[in-house]
Design a protein around this motif. Sequence first.
Motif, PDB file in Angstrom:
ATOM      1  N   UNK A  42       0.824  -1.206   0.000  1.00 41.40           N
ATOM      2  CA  UNK A  42       0.000   0.000   0.000  1.00 41.40           C
ATOM      3  C   UNK A  42       0.864   1.264   0.000  1.00 41.40           C
ATOM      4  N   UNK A  43       1.893   1.263   0.816  1.00 38.48           N
ATOM      5  CA  UNK A  43       2.782   2.427   0.889  1.00 38.48           C
ATOM      6  C   UNK A  43       3.570   2.597  -0.410  1.00 38.48           C
ATOM      7  N   UNK A  44       3.964   1.495  -1.037  1.00 36.87           N
ATOM      8  CA  UNK A  44       4.690   1.564  -2.303  1.00 36.87           C
ATOM      9  C   UNK A  44       3.809   2.145  -3.408  1.00 36.87           C
ATOM     10  N   UNK A  45       2.556   1.703  -3.464  1.00 42.83           N
ATOM     11  CA  UNK A  45       1.633   2.208  -4.480  1.00 42.83           C
ATOM     12  C   UNK A  45       1.295   3.677  -4.213  1.00 42.83           C
ATOM     13  N   UNK A  46       1.052   4.021  -2.971  1.00 34.69           N
ATOM     14  CA  UNK A  46       0.640   5.378  -2.624  1.00 34.69           C
ATOM     15  C   UNK A  46       1.738   6.411  -2.895  1.00 34.69           C
ATOM     16  N   UNK A  47       2.981   6.093  -2.529  1.00 32.05           N
ATOM     17  CA  UNK A  47       4.063   7.068  -2.655  1.00 32.05           C
ATOM     18  C   UNK A  47       4.938   6.854  -3.891  1.00 32.05           C
ATOM     19  N   UNK A  48       4.697   5.811  -4.645  1.00 32.17           N
ATOM     20  CA  UNK A  48       5.437   5.489  -5.871  1.00 32.17           C
ATOM     21  C   UNK A  48       6.940   5.340  -5.642  1.00 32.17           C
ATOM     22  N   UNK A  49       7.310   4.875  -4.465  1.00 34.13           N
ATOM     23  CA  UNK A  49       8.711   4.543  -4.185  1.00 34.13           C
ATOM     24  C   UNK A  49       8.743   3.499  -3.071  1.00 34.13           C
TER      25      UNK A  49
END
Length: 73
Positions: A42-49
Motif C-alpha cells: 500500500x505504501x509503495x503504491x501510494x508514494x510510488x517509491x
Amino acid sequence: MSDYTANGDLHQVKRVNKTEFVIYFALIFSLALLPHVMGWLLQTVRHAKFPRLGPMQRALKDAEAITPMIFRG
C-alpha cells in the motif's frame, strides 16, 4: 572488601528455555509478516517509491521487540 552475605536474599534471574523463545519468535514473526506485506504494498503504491524497510525487516523488528517482553516477569 564487600560483604555479599548481608544481601543473601537477592532475586535470582531464571533463564528461559531457548527452544521456547525460538517458537514464540517464529510465531510472532509469521503473524506479523502478512500485515507488513500489505502495508508495504500500500505504501509503495501510494508514494510510488519503496519504503526504507522491507516487510521482512519490519516483521523481524517487531518480533525482536515483542518476544523478550513476553518473558519478562
